[in-house]
Design an enzyme around this catalytic site. Sequence first.
Site, mmCIF file in Angstrom:
data_model
loop_
_atom_site.group_PDB
_atom_site.id
_atom_site.type_symbol
_atom_site.label_atom_id
_atom_site.label_comp_id
_atom_site.label_asym_id
_atom_site.label_seq_id
_atom_site.Cartn_x
_atom_site.Cartn_y
_atom_site.Cartn_z
ATOM 1 N N VAL A 104 -54.322 -10.492 -16.558
ATOM 2 C CA VAL A 104 -54.173 -9.091 -16.189
ATOM 3 C C VAL A 104 -53.117 -9.016 -15.102
ATOM 4 O O VAL A 104 -53.103 -9.825 -14.175
ATOM 5 C CB VAL A 104 -55.506 -8.493 -15.677
ATOM 6 N N CYS A 105 -52.197 -8.075 -15.238
ATOM 7 C CA CYS A 105 -51.210 -7.802 -14.191
ATOM 8 C C CYS A 105 -50.392 -9.061 -13.883
ATOM 9 O O CYS A 105 -49.959 -9.775 -14.789
ATOM 10 C CB CYS A 105 -51.938 -7.245 -12.968
ATOM 11 N N THR A 106 -50.194 -9.364 -12.609
ATOM 12 C CA THR A 106 -49.348 -10.500 -12.232
ATOM 13 C C THR A 106 -50.025 -11.852 -12.416
ATOM 14 O O THR A 106 -49.413 -12.884 -12.151
ATOM 15 C CB THR A 106 -48.880 -10.360 -10.769
ATOM 16 N N THR A 124 -46.737 -7.747 -17.969
ATOM 17 C CA THR A 124 -47.332 -7.812 -16.642
ATOM 18 C C THR A 124 -47.141 -6.434 -16.004
ATOM 19 O O THR A 124 -46.692 -5.500 -16.676
ATOM 20 C CB THR A 124 -46.682 -8.940 -15.813
#
Length: 225
Positions: A104-106, A124
């Site tokens: 998830v995300c970074t 991302t």
Amino acid sequence: MTTAPETTIVFLLFPGITQLDFTAPAQALCRMPGARLVGAAKTLDPIATDSGFSILPTHDFASAPQADILCVPGGHGVTEALGDAATIAFIARQAADARWVTSVCTGAFLLGRAGLLAGKRATTHWGYTHLLPLVGATHETARVVEDGNVVTSGGVTSGLDFALTLIARLQGESVAQAIQLAIEYDPAPPFAGGHPDRAPEAVTAGLKRRVYDVAAARMEAALKA
């Protein structure tokens, strides 16, 4: 009545994690029949999140069970985690035998540092997508990107979309839809501006200037270190 087979879902935890990157998909995945959630960190000490409170790991790296689903959240603490050999080794070790490897995300950059995004399509948080080539990935514009058994998702709230997508893959759309209904995930945001493609240009520029220009530069430096 058939009992669903157990599915072990291991979330990597580290200081500076964005709590919703973890708690949003965890809330959906924990409702999947047979789900067993694990929060694994370097030690069993409380993990400080970006929200001013801490969370407790259930396991340290040494005692964590093998994941069927490995999930790596993001957060500003990713830049420090990129340089932690034990964290990267844990990701690589778990990923080797996991059925699904996700972020998830970074958190995508931690997968990348562990060598798991080379030649993959991925996504991302929008503030960092230009850095994906540094870990061998090609950015694909989507909230959830699947490439083989690797599933990456965009920033923060897209973790819920990722979780429901994966539940549908594992147990069918009706199970995923029931979980979506149970948590009343029926988004109706007050503004049509959750992504730079739709947000007012001045809002995007201001947020980049205040937060993401500096944050992305820190991430780039950590990836190149």
